[in-house]
Design a protein around this motif. Structure first.
Motif, PDB file in Angstrom:
ATOM      1  N   UNK A  92      -2.992  -5.326 -11.504  1.00  0.00           N
ATOM      2  CA  UNK A  92      -2.220  -5.016 -10.832  1.00  0.00           C
ATOM      3  C   UNK A  92      -1.398  -5.476 -10.248  1.00  0.00           C
ATOM      4  N   UNK A  93      -0.164  -3.374 -10.158  1.00  0.00           N
ATOM      5  CA  UNK A  93       1.536  -3.791  -9.758  1.00  0.00           C
ATOM      6  C   UNK A  93       1.298  -2.543  -8.510  1.00  0.00           C
ATOM      7  N   UNK A  94       1.879  -3.497  -7.277  1.00  0.00           N
ATOM      8  CA  UNK A  94       2.398  -2.605  -5.874  1.00  0.00           C
ATOM      9  C   UNK A  94       3.506  -3.477  -6.044  1.00  0.00           C
ATOM     10  N   UNK A  95       3.864  -1.814  -5.221  1.00  0.00           N
ATOM     11  CA  UNK A  95       5.405  -2.111  -4.958  1.00  0.00           C
ATOM     12  C   UNK A  95       5.767  -1.370  -3.359  1.00  0.00           C
ATOM     13  N   UNK A 153     -16.970  -0.861  -2.945  1.00  0.00           N
ATOM     14  CA  UNK A 153     -15.970   0.511  -3.538  1.00  0.00           C
ATOM     15  C   UNK A 153     -15.029   0.925  -2.232  1.00  0.00           C
ATOM     16  N   UNK A 154     -14.773   0.443  -1.141  1.00  0.00           N
ATOM     17  CA  UNK A 154     -13.854   0.472  -0.475  1.00  0.00           C
ATOM     18  C   UNK A 154     -12.696  -0.030  -0.306  1.00  0.00           C
ATOM     19  N   UNK A 155     -12.495  -1.204  -1.274  1.00  0.00           N
ATOM     20  CA  UNK A 155     -11.256  -2.228  -0.860  1.00  0.00           C
ATOM     21  C   UNK A 155      -9.739  -1.273  -1.458  1.00  0.00           C
ATOM     22  N   UNK A 156     -10.104  -0.944  -2.856  1.00  0.00           N
ATOM     23  CA  UNK A 156      -9.020  -0.338  -3.036  1.00  0.00           C
ATOM     24  C   UNK A 156      -8.661   0.460  -2.525  1.00  0.00           C
ATOM     25  N   UNK A 157      -9.779   1.439  -1.750  1.00  0.00           N
ATOM     26  CA  UNK A 157      -9.039   2.942  -1.557  1.00  0.00           C
ATOM     27  C   UNK A 157      -8.132   2.955  -0.617  1.00  0.00           C
ATOM     28  N   UNK A 158      -8.412   1.921   0.103  1.00  0.00           N
ATOM     29  CA  UNK A 158      -7.550   1.217   1.469  1.00  0.00           C
ATOM     30  C   UNK A 158      -6.590   0.756   1.331  1.00  0.00           C
ATOM     31  N   UNK A 159      -6.138   0.116  -0.239  1.00  0.00           N
ATOM     32  CA  UNK A 159      -5.457  -0.421  -0.230  1.00  0.00           C
ATOM     33  C   UNK A 159      -3.970   0.431  -1.153  1.00  0.00           C
ATOM     34  N   UNK A 160      -4.896   1.082  -1.103  1.00  0.00           N
ATOM     35  CA  UNK A 160      -3.883   2.441  -1.896  1.00  0.00           C
ATOM     36  C   UNK A 160      -3.283   2.938  -0.861  1.00  0.00           C
ATOM     37  N   UNK A 161      -4.140   3.152  -0.094  1.00  0.00           N
ATOM     38  CA  UNK A 161      -3.666   3.804   2.048  1.00  0.00           C
ATOM     39  C   UNK A 161      -2.677   3.654   2.106  1.00  0.00           C
ATOM     40  N   UNK A 162      -3.131   2.247   2.316  1.00  0.00           N
ATOM     41  CA  UNK A 162      -2.118   0.815   2.993  1.00  0.00           C
ATOM     42  C   UNK A 162      -0.629   1.145   2.261  1.00  0.00           C
ATOM     43  N   UNK A 163      -0.771   0.969   0.960  1.00  0.00           N
ATOM     44  CA  UNK A 163       0.340   0.763   0.273  1.00  0.00           C
ATOM     45  C   UNK A 163       1.653   2.081  -0.016  1.00  0.00           C
ATOM     46  N   UNK A 164       0.341   2.991   0.111  1.00  0.00           N
ATOM     47  CA  UNK A 164       1.590   4.222  -0.310  1.00  0.00           C
ATOM     48  C   UNK A 164       1.878   4.787   0.951  1.00  0.00           C
ATOM     49  N   UNK A 165       1.208   4.153   2.232  1.00  0.00           N
ATOM     50  CA  UNK A 165       1.535   4.975   3.838  1.00  0.00           C
ATOM     51  C   UNK A 165       2.646   4.536   4.505  1.00  0.00           C
ATOM     52  N   UNK A 184       2.385  -6.193   8.330  1.00  0.00           N
ATOM     53  CA  UNK A 184       2.370  -7.411   8.403  1.00  0.00           C
ATOM     54  C   UNK A 184       0.582  -7.070   7.881  1.00  0.00           C
ATOM     55  N   UNK A 185      -0.282  -6.581   9.355  1.00  0.00           N
ATOM     56  CA  UNK A 185      -1.733  -7.317   9.267  1.00  0.00           C
ATOM     57  C   UNK A 185      -2.187  -6.279   8.279  1.00  0.00           C
ATOM     58  N   UNK A 186      -1.651  -5.018   8.292  1.00  0.00           N
ATOM     59  CA  UNK A 186      -2.293  -4.042   7.090  1.00  0.00           C
ATOM     60  C   UNK A 186      -2.073  -4.017   5.601  1.00  0.00           C
ATOM     61  N   UNK A 187      -0.607  -4.577   5.238  1.00  0.00           N
ATOM     62  CA  UNK A 187      -0.484  -4.944   3.683  1.00  0.00           C
ATOM     63  C   UNK A 187      -1.559  -6.234   3.687  1.00  0.00           C
ATOM     64  N   UNK A 188      -1.564  -7.278   4.806  1.00  0.00           N
ATOM     65  CA  UNK A 188      -2.153  -8.834   4.327  1.00  0.00           C
ATOM     66  C   UNK A 188      -3.739  -7.910   3.823  1.00  0.00           C
ATOM     67  N   UNK A 189      -3.960  -7.556   4.320  1.00  0.00           N
ATOM     68  CA  UNK A 189      -5.488  -6.432   4.193  1.00  0.00           C
ATOM     69  C   UNK A 189      -5.320  -6.202   2.718  1.00  0.00           C
ATOM     70  N   UNK A 190      -4.219  -4.705   2.153  1.00  0.00           N
ATOM     71  CA  UNK A 190      -4.171  -4.505   0.448  1.00  0.00           C
ATOM     72  C   UNK A 190      -3.940  -5.780  -0.198  1.00  0.00           C
ATOM     73  N   UNK A 191      -3.071  -6.628   0.486  1.00  0.00           N
ATOM     74  CA  UNK A 191      -3.415  -7.581  -0.904  1.00  0.00           C
ATOM     75  C   UNK A 191      -3.804  -8.258  -1.340  1.00  0.00           C
ATOM     76  N   UNK A 192      -4.187  -8.355  -0.221  1.00  0.00           N
ATOM     77  CA  UNK A 192      -6.483  -9.491   0.289  1.00  0.00           C
ATOM     78  C   UNK A 192      -7.064  -9.083  -1.167  1.00  0.00           C
TER      79      UNK A 192
END
Length: 376
Positions: free
Chosen positions: A369-372, A340-352, A269-277
Motif C-alpha cells: 500500500x502506497x500513501x502520499x 469494510x469501512x476502514x479503507x474507504x475512510x483511509x482514502x477519503x482522509x488521504x485524498x481530502x 494528525x488525528x485523522x491521518x493517524x486513523x488512515x495509516x492505522x
C-alpha cells in the motif's frame, strides 16, 4: 430572437435596394430635365440669333435625322466648330454619370456591408444555436450521469444495509448465546466464565463495527472537517505503529520501520493517524503469523511516500479498485473480521488532504500500500 434579427436584416436589405433604385430614378429624371432645358435653350437661340422662322426651326428639330444630315453636321462642325453646345451636353452627362456612379458604388458598398453583416449575424446565430444544443446535450448527459449515480448509490445503500445487517447478526447472535449461557444456572462456573469472556469479545467487535460506521457517517455528512497543520512525520508513524504493536505481537508479526529523515507534513494528525492505522491493521489481520510488515518512507519533491508492505495473500487485480468502496469485502476477507469501512475512510482522509493511495501486489505474495502525504 434569431427570427426577429433575420427579419430586421432582410428589411434593411430591401430598404437599401429601394433607396438605390429611387436615387437612380431621380438621377435619370434630373438628367432628362437638364437635357430638355439645354435643347430648348438651343432652339430659342436659333430663333433669336439666326433670325430663322420659328416654324422652320421646330420643323427641322422634329425632323428625323438621316445619315446625310449627320454627315453634313459633321462637316459644318469640322469647318466652323460647335464646341459650346457639345461641352454643355458633355458636362450634363458627365455630371449625372458621376452622380450615378457614386450612387451605384455607394449602394454596392452598402449592400455588400449589409450582406457581410447578415452573414456575420447568421454565423453568430448558428454558433449560438450550436452552443445551446451542446449545452443541452451536456446538461442531458450530466442529468443522466447524476440519475445513474443516484440509482447506483441507491443500489449500494440497499446492499450496504443488507451487509451491515448480516455482519451485525452474527456477533449479536453469538453475544445473545454467550450471555444466555453466562447467566444460566445449568452450566458450571468455568463454562459460564468462558462464555462471559466470549460475550466481552463480541461486544468489542460490535463496538469496533459501530465505531467505524459512526466515523463513516460523520465523514460523509461533513461533521468531520480535516484541518491540516505542519506535523512531524516521525511522530505520526510512531503513533500508528504503537497503536498496532500489541496485535502484531499476539500474531508473532514484526513491524519493521526503515530509518528515515523526519520531515514536516501538512496533515490533520488525528485523522491521518486513523488512515495509516487502518492500513497497518489490515496488514496485521491478513499477514500470516511469523511474518514481517515493512514501512518505507521516501521523500519526493512536494510529497512524502509511505509504503506499507505485508506478506499476506495479496489483493486480486480485479478487486484493487473496489477495496476502497464502502462496506466492500473481498474474496480473502471471509476469514477476517471487519466491516469494510476502514479503507474507504483511509482514502477519503488521504485524498481530502491532497494525497493519494494505491495498492500493488508483491511477488510471490503480499501487498504494497502506497500513501502520499503533502510536505509542509
Amino acid at each position: 430572437m434569431g427570427q426577429r434579427s433575420s427579419k430586421r436584416l432582410n428589411g434593411l436589405f430591401l430598404l437599401t435596394i429601394i433607396i438605390g433604385f429611387g436615387c437612380f430614378l431621380f438621377s435619370h429624371v434630373s438628367m432628362q430635365k437638364a437635357l430638355k432645358a439645354e435643347r430648348r435653350g438651343t432652339l430659342g437661340m436659333l430663333v433669336e440669333q439666326a433670325d430663322l422662322p420659328e416654324a422652320q426651326v421646330m420643323a427641322a428639330a422634329n425632323q428625323k435625322i438621316t445619315q446625310q444630315d449627320a454627315q453634313k453636321g459633321a462637316e459644318l462642325e469640322a469647318r466652323y466648330g460647335l464646341t459650346t453646345r457639345t461641352q454643355r451636353q458633355q458636362k450634363i452627362t458627365q455630371r449625372y454619370f458621376i452622380w450615378n456612379l457614386v450612387i451605384g458604388g455607394g449602394g454596392t458598398i452598402l449592400l455588400s456591408a449589409f450582406f457581410i453583416w447578415n452573414q456575420s449575424e447568421n454565423r453568430k446565430q448558428v454558433r449560438k444555436i450550436v452552443a445551446e444544443m451542446e449545452q443541452k446535450q451536456s446538461e442531458k448527459a450530466t442529468s443522466e450521469l447524476l440519475l445513474q449515480r443516484v440509482r447506483n448509490e441507491g443500489n449500494e445503500l440497499k446492499s450496504s444495509v443488507t451487509d451491515i445487517a448480516h455482519q451485525l447478526r452474527t456477533p449479536v447472535a453469538s453475544l445473545k448465546m454467550s450471555m444466555d449461557i453466562a447467566l444460566s444456572d445449568k452450566y458450571s462456573d468455568q463454562e459460564r466464565s468462558e462464555f462471559g469472556h466470549q460475550a466481552e469479545i463480541q461486544i468489542h467487535k460490535l463496538n469496533l463495527m459501530l465505531d467505524g460506521l459512526i466515523k463513516l457517517s460523520q465523514l460523509e455528512t461533513d461533521l468531520i472537517r480535516l484541518q491540516p497543520q505542519p506535523t512531524s512525520l516521525k511522530a505520526v508513524i510512531t503513533d500508528a505503529v504503537n497503536s498496532l504493536i500489541m496485535k502484531a505481537i499476539e500474531k508473532e508479526i514484526e513491524i519493521e520501520v526503515e530509518t528515515f529523515e523526519d520531515r514536516l507534513i501538512l496533515i490533520d494528525q488525528k485523522w491521518t493517524l486513523e488512515a495509516i492505522s487502518n492500513v497497518l491493521e489490515n496488514a496485521v489481520k491478513y499477514s500470516p503469523a511469523g511474518t514481517t510488515i515493512q514501512l518505507r518512507i521516501s521523500t519526493l519533491v512536494t510529497y512524502v511516500l509511505l509504503e506499507i508492505l505485508d506478506q499476506g495473500p495479496g489483493i486480486p487485480s480485479q478487486e484493487q479498485t473496489k477495496i476502497y468502496q464502502r462496506f466492500y469485502r473481498g474474496a480473502n476477507s471471509e476469514a477476517v473480521e471487519g466491516s469494510g469501512v476502514g479503507l474507504y475512510l483511509t482514502r477519503s482522509i488521504i485524498e481530502g488532504q491532497g494525497g493519494a493511495i494505491m495498492v500493488k501486489n508483491l511477488k510471490p505474495h503480499g501487498s504494497n500500500f502506497q500513501l502520499t502525504l503533502p510536505l509542509a
